[in-house]
Design an enzyme around this catalytic site. Structure first.
Site, mmCIF file in Angstrom:
data_model
loop_
_atom_site.group_PDB
_atom_site.id
_atom_site.type_symbol
_atom_site.label_atom_id
_atom_site.label_comp_id
_atom_site.label_asym_id
_atom_site.label_seq_id
_atom_site.Cartn_x
_atom_site.Cartn_y
_atom_site.Cartn_z
ATOM 1 N N THR A 34 0.414 6.383 10.015
ATOM 2 C CA THR A 34 -0.415 7.504 10.465
ATOM 3 C C THR A 34 -1.366 7.969 9.371
ATOM 4 O O THR A 34 -2.365 8.626 9.671
ATOM 5 C CB THR A 34 0.464 8.701 10.878
ATOM 6 O OG1 THR A 34 1.389 8.974 9.829
ATOM 7 C CG2 THR A 34 1.216 8.418 12.165
ATOM 8 N N SER A 66 5.412 -5.957 -18.713
ATOM 9 C CA SER A 66 6.410 -5.414 -17.791
ATOM 10 C C SER A 66 7.744 -6.104 -18.002
ATOM 11 O O SER A 66 7.832 -7.339 -17.982
ATOM 12 C CB SER A 66 5.971 -5.610 -16.339
ATOM 13 O OG SER A 66 7.028 -5.268 -15.458
ATOM 14 N N GLY A 123 9.140 -5.204 -3.913
ATOM 15 C CA GLY A 123 8.914 -5.693 -2.560
ATOM 16 C C GLY A 123 9.713 -4.978 -1.498
ATOM 17 O O GLY A 123 9.709 -5.373 -0.337
ATOM 18 N N LEU A 126 9.243 0.685 -1.191
ATOM 19 C CA LEU A 126 9.451 2.041 -1.704
ATOM 20 C C LEU A 126 8.349 2.409 -2.693
ATOM 21 O O LEU A 126 8.479 3.339 -3.466
ATOM 22 C CB LEU A 126 10.833 2.154 -2.352
ATOM 23 C CG LEU A 126 11.997 1.840 -1.408
ATOM 24 C CD1 LEU A 126 13.326 1.890 -2.146
ATOM 25 C CD2 LEU A 126 12.018 2.786 -0.214
ATOM 26 N N SER A 127 7.286 1.635 -2.649
ATOM 27 C CA SER A 127 6.024 1.973 -3.304
ATOM 28 C C SER A 127 6.024 1.781 -4.817
ATOM 29 O O SER A 127 5.623 2.650 -5.568
ATOM 30 C CB SER A 127 5.614 3.397 -2.957
ATOM 31 O OG SER A 127 4.215 3.464 -2.824
ATOM 32 N N GLU A 161 -6.440 1.320 -5.678
ATOM 33 C CA GLU A 161 -5.782 0.319 -4.825
ATOM 34 C C GLU A 161 -6.736 -0.178 -3.744
ATOM 35 O O GLU A 161 -6.745 -1.361 -3.403
ATOM 36 C CB GLU A 161 -4.502 0.894 -4.214
ATOM 37 C CG GLU A 161 -3.673 -0.170 -3.542
ATOM 38 C CD GLU A 161 -2.176 0.044 -3.646
ATOM 39 O OE1 GLU A 161 -1.456 -0.683 -2.971
ATOM 40 O OE2 GLU A 161 -1.735 0.924 -4.414
ATOM 41 N N ASP A 173 1.361 7.175 -0.179
ATOM 42 C CA ASP A 173 2.213 6.725 -1.288
ATOM 43 C C ASP A 173 1.863 7.460 -2.575
ATOM 44 O O ASP A 173 2.726 8.015 -3.260
ATOM 45 C CB ASP A 173 2.072 5.224 -1.496
ATOM 46 C CG ASP A 173 2.629 4.418 -0.342
ATOM 47 O OD1 ASP A 173 3.238 5.012 0.559
ATOM 48 O OD2 ASP A 173 2.434 3.192 -0.341
ATOM 49 N N TYR A 223 -1.218 -5.668 7.337
ATOM 50 C CA TYR A 223 -1.553 -4.245 7.189
ATOM 51 C C TYR A 223 -3.034 -4.000 7.469
ATOM 52 O O TYR A 223 -3.401 -3.138 8.272
ATOM 53 C CB TYR A 223 -1.188 -3.803 5.768
ATOM 54 C CG TYR A 223 -1.435 -2.346 5.457
ATOM 55 C CD1 TYR A 223 -0.386 -1.434 5.470
ATOM 56 C CD2 TYR A 223 -2.706 -1.887 5.129
ATOM 57 C CE1 TYR A 223 -0.602 -0.098 5.168
ATOM 58 C CE2 TYR A 223 -2.928 -0.554 4.828
ATOM 59 C CZ TYR A 223 -1.866 0.325 4.852
ATOM 60 O OH TYR A 223 -2.093 1.651 4.556
#
Length: 390
Positions: A34, A66, A123, A126-127, A161, A173, A223
């Site tokens: 939404t 990382s 992946g 959960l952002s 993004e 997010d 998406y």
């Protein structure tokens, strides 16, 4: 990985004085797909997320590392020449934030080194990408004295993004991660960015996150296709209605005008966006009234709509949700995030959580051959500087 191990690893990789930053993950309780349709969402920040260690350099170089992707090694960039490169992999997220800040005229006048470590399952939906973005943005804001309000950092991270990485995401997010509050979820109007905090007083009920452990690569998923379908549906409705987004419509208005959308698939996508927006508003009212039973029922309806009208669930998420619906003590369950794998959530009475995890885990493994992971959600605060790790 504990604090000492993390600092030791950073000392191995980089050598200078350090500052520490943290950005949480997020989970969305209801209001899926939404945000980019101008509707409402109801996410909360989590207690786990992305840790970031920063130190300045004496030149214009950027060095990124990382601990989640040690095989990628140190990724180097030039502060004066930042550009997207697929080979940079995960590092495109922090680099996109830095480039976006530069594009808006903010002066980042010195090179630096950043090391990241996150305990968001990669992946899982959960952002983790938005968490990396906000950790970077908060670090840049603090270290370079940019004095950017937190809500503006949120917008810059979404822009990074969208325009740098090329993922046409909505703002949920980044907003949940940048503006989270302990013990609360956020009702956010994605049209106006008006928001309110709603205390998550669940009265003996836990939020259980269920990870399918089926990786979902959001940028490579459908998406953007779903977003395009909704945009075409909106244009069809706008031939008659003075609306700016699907979120402007009530259910009655949609039902009276849905035949303007001649493509049946696009009509289904729009139906989800309109109904889900109204479900979200109703769910928050029910939560405020202490009516968790109806809140859970609306979660179930959300999943069914995402399965049948938006078609973003798939076998793994459907198996978890349907297994959850069968268990004692469950008020509701649904997929959360973009879909195509990732996570589902359930509201489960505290005394039934152990049996719930055992039973759902067994059903899921028997039907899919995959092992699900389960986490009890703990609601955390916003992206921020920390005095130390942990």
């Amino acid at each position: 990985m504990n604090q000492l191990a993390l600092r030791s690893k950073f000392n191995e990789v980089f050598k200078k004085e350090k500052l520490y930053f943290f950005a949480p993950g997020r989970v969305n309780l209801i209001g899926e797909h939404t945000d980019y349709n101008g509707g409402h969402v109801f996410p909360c920040a989590l207690s786990f997320g992305t840790h970031c260690v920063f130190c300045k350099r004496d030149d214009k170089k950027i060095r990124l590392y990382s601990l989640n992707f040690p095989e990628k090694g140190i990724i180097d960039a030039d502060l004066n020449n930042i550009s997207y490169d697929k080979k940079q992999d995960w590092a495109n997220y922090p680099l996109g934030v830095i480039k976006t800040l530069q594009n808006h005229g903010y002066d980042i006048d010195q090179g630096f080194e950043l090391m990241f470590w996150g305990d968001i399952p990669n992946g899982a939906g959960l952002s983790s990408s938005a968490s990396i973005e906000l950790a970077t943005a908060v670090a840049m804001n603090k270290v370079f004295n940019l004095y950017i309000p937190q809500v503006e950092l949120v917008k810059f991270c979404q822009e990074a993004e969208n325009k740098f990485v090329g993922m046409n995401c909505g703002i949920m997010d980044q907003f949940a991660i940048g503006m989270g509050k302990e013990g609360c979820a956020i009702l956010l109007d994605c049209n106006t960015l008006n928001y309110e905090y709603a205390p998550l007083d669940l009265k003996g009920v836990s939020i259980v996150i269920m990870n399918t452990n089926k990786r979902r690569e959001l940028a490579d998923s459908k998406y953007n296709e779903r977003r395009g379908e909704c945009e075409r549906a909106l244009k069809a409705l706008q031939t008659k209605l003075p609306i700016k987004s699907l979120g402007d419509l009530s259910i009655d208005e949609f039902e009276k005008n849905k035949d303007l959308i001649t493509n049946p698939t696009e009509r289904k996508r729009a139906k989800h966006a309109v109904y889900e927006n109204q479900r979200t508003l109703q769910a928050v009212e029910r939560l405020k009234a202490g009516d968790l039973k109806t809140f859970g029922k609306l979660m179930n309806e959300s999943h069914i709509s995402l399965r049948d009208d938006y078609e973003v669930t798939g076998k793994e998420l459907d198996t978890l949700a349907e297994a959850a619906w069968q268990q004692p003590g469950v008020l509701g369950a649904r997929m959360t995030g973009a879909g195509f794998g990732g996570c589902a959530i359930a509201l489960v009475k505290d005394e039934d959580v152990k049996h719930f995890i055992d039973n759902v885990g067994k059903i899921y493994h028997d039907k899919t051959g995959l092992k699900a992971d389960f986490y009890i959600a703990s609601v955390g605060g916003p992206a921020r500087q920390e005095e130390k790790m942990y």
